[in-house]
Design an enzyme around this catalytic site. Structure first.
Site, PDB file in Angstrom:
ATOM      1  N   ALA A 209       0.860  -1.181   0.000  1.00  0.00           N
ATOM      2  CA  ALA A 209       0.000   0.000   0.000  1.00  0.00           C
ATOM      3  C   ALA A 209       0.899   1.234   0.000  1.00  0.00           C
ATOM      4  O   ALA A 209       2.046   1.172   0.446  1.00  0.00           O
ATOM      5  CB  ALA A 209      -0.885  -0.020   1.231  1.00  0.00           C
TER       6      ALA A 209
ATOM      7  N   GLY B 116       0.592  -4.990   0.816  1.00  0.00           N
ATOM      8  CA  GLY B 116      -0.597  -5.054  -0.039  1.00  0.00           C
ATOM      9  C   GLY B 116      -0.323  -5.699  -1.384  1.00  0.00           C
ATOM     10  O   GLY B 116      -1.236  -6.265  -2.012  1.00  0.00           O
TER      11      GLY B 116
HETATM   12  N1  CAA Z   1       4.616   3.182  -0.606  1.00  0.00           N
HETATM   13  C1  CAA Z   1       5.011   4.325  -1.174  1.00  0.00           C
HETATM   14  N2  CAA Z   1       6.168   4.456  -1.870  1.00  0.00           N
HETATM   15  C2  CAA Z   1       6.938   3.361  -1.993  1.00  0.00           C
HETATM   16  C3  CAA Z   1       6.576   2.131  -1.433  1.00  0.00           C
HETATM   17  C4  CAA Z   1       5.345   2.049  -0.729  1.00  0.00           C
HETATM   18  N3  CAA Z   1       4.884   0.896  -0.187  1.00  0.00           N
HETATM   19  N4  CAA Z   1       7.548   1.207  -1.716  1.00  0.00           N
HETATM   20  C5  CAA Z   1       8.481   1.870  -2.439  1.00  0.00           C
HETATM   21  N5  CAA Z   1       8.106   3.171  -2.603  1.00  0.00           N
HETATM   22  C6  CAA Z   1       8.837   4.218  -3.322  1.00  0.00           C
HETATM   23  C7  CAA Z   1      10.031   4.704  -2.512  1.00  0.00           C
HETATM   24  O1  CAA Z   1       9.647   5.660  -1.534  1.00  0.00           O
HETATM   25  C8  CAA Z   1      10.900   5.286  -3.609  1.00  0.00           C
HETATM   26  O2  CAA Z   1      10.380   6.554  -3.959  1.00  0.00           O
HETATM   27  P1  CAA Z   1      11.391   7.838  -4.067  1.00  0.00           P
HETATM   28  O3  CAA Z   1      12.296   7.477  -5.217  1.00  0.00           O
HETATM   29  O4  CAA Z   1      10.459   8.965  -4.367  1.00  0.00           O
HETATM   30  O5  CAA Z   1      12.110   7.925  -2.770  1.00  0.00           O
HETATM   31  C9  CAA Z   1      10.644   4.358  -4.795  1.00  0.00           C
HETATM   32  O6  CAA Z   1       9.399   3.712  -4.501  1.00  0.00           O
HETATM   33  C10 CAA Z   1      11.707   3.294  -4.943  1.00  0.00           C
HETATM   34  O7  CAA Z   1      11.814   2.619  -3.715  1.00  0.00           O
HETATM   35  P2  CAA Z   1      13.216   2.369  -2.987  1.00  0.00           P
HETATM   36  O8  CAA Z   1      14.160   3.489  -3.279  1.00  0.00           O
HETATM   37  O9  CAA Z   1      12.930   2.087  -1.545  1.00  0.00           O
HETATM   38  O10 CAA Z   1      13.698   1.055  -3.762  1.00  0.00           O
HETATM   39  P3  CAA Z   1      14.687  -0.060  -3.226  1.00  0.00           P
HETATM   40  O11 CAA Z   1      14.985  -0.927  -4.409  1.00  0.00           O
HETATM   41  O12 CAA Z   1      15.823   0.535  -2.467  1.00  0.00           O
HETATM   42  O13 CAA Z   1      13.828  -0.913  -2.145  1.00  0.00           O
HETATM   43  C11 CAA Z   1      11.848  -2.063  -1.353  1.00  0.00           C
HETATM   44  C12 CAA Z   1      12.720  -1.666  -2.569  1.00  0.00           C
HETATM   45  C13 CAA Z   1      12.639  -3.047  -0.466  1.00  0.00           C
HETATM   46  C14 CAA Z   1      10.606  -2.742  -1.893  1.00  0.00           C
HETATM   47  C15 CAA Z   1      11.510  -0.802  -0.529  1.00  0.00           C
HETATM   48  O14 CAA Z   1      10.987   0.183  -1.413  1.00  0.00           O
HETATM   49  C16 CAA Z   1      10.477  -1.041   0.535  1.00  0.00           C
HETATM   50  O15 CAA Z   1      10.794  -1.576   1.583  1.00  0.00           O
HETATM   51  N6  CAA Z   1       9.210  -0.591   0.310  1.00  0.00           N
HETATM   52  C17 CAA Z   1       8.174  -0.640   1.301  1.00  0.00           C
HETATM   53  C18 CAA Z   1       7.662  -2.062   1.503  1.00  0.00           C
HETATM   54  C19 CAA Z   1       6.564  -2.065   2.553  1.00  0.00           C
HETATM   55  O16 CAA Z   1       6.772  -1.761   3.704  1.00  0.00           O
HETATM   56  N7  CAA Z   1       5.338  -2.455   2.162  1.00  0.00           N
HETATM   57  C20 CAA Z   1       4.179  -2.512   3.021  1.00  0.00           C
HETATM   58  C21 CAA Z   1       3.378  -1.257   2.895  1.00  0.00           C
HETATM   59  S1  CAA Z   1       2.040  -1.159   4.074  1.00  0.00           S
HETATM   60  C22 CAA Z   1       0.820  -2.153   3.432  1.00  0.00           C
HETATM   61  O17 CAA Z   1       0.967  -2.711   2.367  1.00  0.00           O
HETATM   62  C23 CAA Z   1      -0.427  -2.251   4.260  1.00  0.00           C
HETATM   63  C24 CAA Z   1      -1.389  -3.274   3.786  1.00  0.00           C
HETATM   64  O18 CAA Z   1      -1.380  -4.401   4.191  1.00  0.00           O
HETATM   65  C25 CAA Z   1      -2.411  -2.933   2.830  1.00  0.00           C
END
Ligand code: CAA
Length: 258
Positions: A65, A109
């Site tokens: 999400a 998500g």
């Molecule tokens: N929401 C919003 N933006 C996100 C995102 C997310 N879930 N995941 C990645 N992005 C964005 C980052 O902020 C980044 O944007 P900027 O360039 O503007 O900073 C861009 O996507 C690229 O991401 P990274 O620079 O972090 O890429 P990476 O290759 O270094 O890492 C990753 C990849 C390990 C997937 C890392 O992005 C990450 O950990 N993302 C979050 C994962 C997460 O916590 N997901 C759960 C969300 S909560 C949820 O889903 C609730 C539910 O059950 C419905």
């Protein structure tokens, strides 16, 4: 239909939905979830479509999400909007098979949308996880329920409580995904699988999906009765006669979906 956050394509009886927010690793914001729901319902209603594939990019199916969109929301707001109820309702309404074709990250998500599909085909580079616990929350699109049903309590607890990722090979061993394919071929192969399902008799495909889903919803006795009645009802279709006669006559069946 025009969309901002997804792409919609149709090929040989298959509807292909591509999640398309590359700058955010396909993070699921409200717009994307709304458009995904609209596309699923449109394809479900489209008489030319027999199966649906949902995919993302090679790097990310979806990284969860959209954290930036929801970070400042209050309890009262998310409760009032019943955040994420609608997309679960849409998946419950879709009668046609939906395959998740997952490359790269399927986190939070993203993993939950993949699990809401009927089965998951994964690329070798796929990584699954429910990392919400690291954000001070828990899954909200069904992760605690669907992951537990798919991989069992022990592994689901491990994933949910540590937030660690599972690679494609562990996901296949655990029953989360049905097959793992080389990353470069995965989407084409998933489309072929979907196309082969679209060629089958639509009433039997719909009832196979319903009967399989019953297994997760009801008692064994009720499920067995449901399955038997569905099986019996298919003898009312022309496609049952065609399918069985084609086998006996050693030819390919020509199904008419009736
Ligand atoms: N929401 C919003 N933006 C996100 C995102 C997310 N879930 N995941 C990645 N992005 C964005 C980052 O902020 C980044 O944007 P900027 O360039 O503007 O900073 C861009 O996507 C690229 O991401 P990274 O620079 O972090 O890429 P990476 O290759 O270094 O890492 C990753 C990849 C390990 C997937 C890392 O992005 C990450 O950990 N993302 C979050 C994962 C997460 O916590 N997901 C759960 C969300 S909560 C949820 O889903 C609730 C539910 O059950 C419905």
């Amino acid at each position: 239909m025009t969309f901002e956050t997804i792409l919609l394509d149709k090929q040989e009886g298959v509807g292909l939905i591509t999640l398309n927010r590359p700058d955010a690793l396909n993070a699921l914001n409200s717009k994307l979830l709304q458009e995904l729901g609209e596309a699923l319902l449109a394809l479900d209603a489209d008489a030319e479509i027999g199966a649906i594939v949902v995919t993302g990019s090679e790097k990310a199916f979806a990284a969860g999400a959209d954290i930036k969109e929801m970070s400042s929301r209050s309890f009262a707001e998310v409760l009032k909007m019943d955040m994420f109820a609608e997309i679960n309702n849409v998946f419950a309404r879709v009668r046609k098979p939906v395959i998740a074709a997952v490359s790269g990250y399927a986190l939070g998500g993203g993993c939950e949308i993949a699990m809401a599909c009927d089965f998951i085909i994964a690329a070798e580079n796929a990584k699954f996880g429910q990392p919400e616990i690291k954000l001070g929350v828990i899954p909200g699109i069904g992760g605690s329920q669907r992951l537990t049903r798919l991989v069992g309590k022990s592994k689901a607890m491990d994933m949910m409580l540590t937030g660690r990722m599972m690679d494609a090979s562990e996901a296949e061993r655990s029953g989360l995904v049905s097959r793992v394919l080389p990353t470069e071929d995965m989407l084409d192969s998933a489309m072929e699988v979907a196309s082969s399902i679209a060629d089958l008799s639509a009433p039997s495909v719909a009832l196979a999906k319903e009967a399989t889903n019953r297994a997760l919803e009801t008692t064994l006795a009720e499920g067995l009765l449901f399955e038997r009645r569905a099986f019996h009802s298919l003898f009312a279709t022309e496609d049952q006669k065609e399918g069985m006669n084609a086998f006996i006559e050693k030819r390919q069946p020509q199904f008419k979906n009736c």
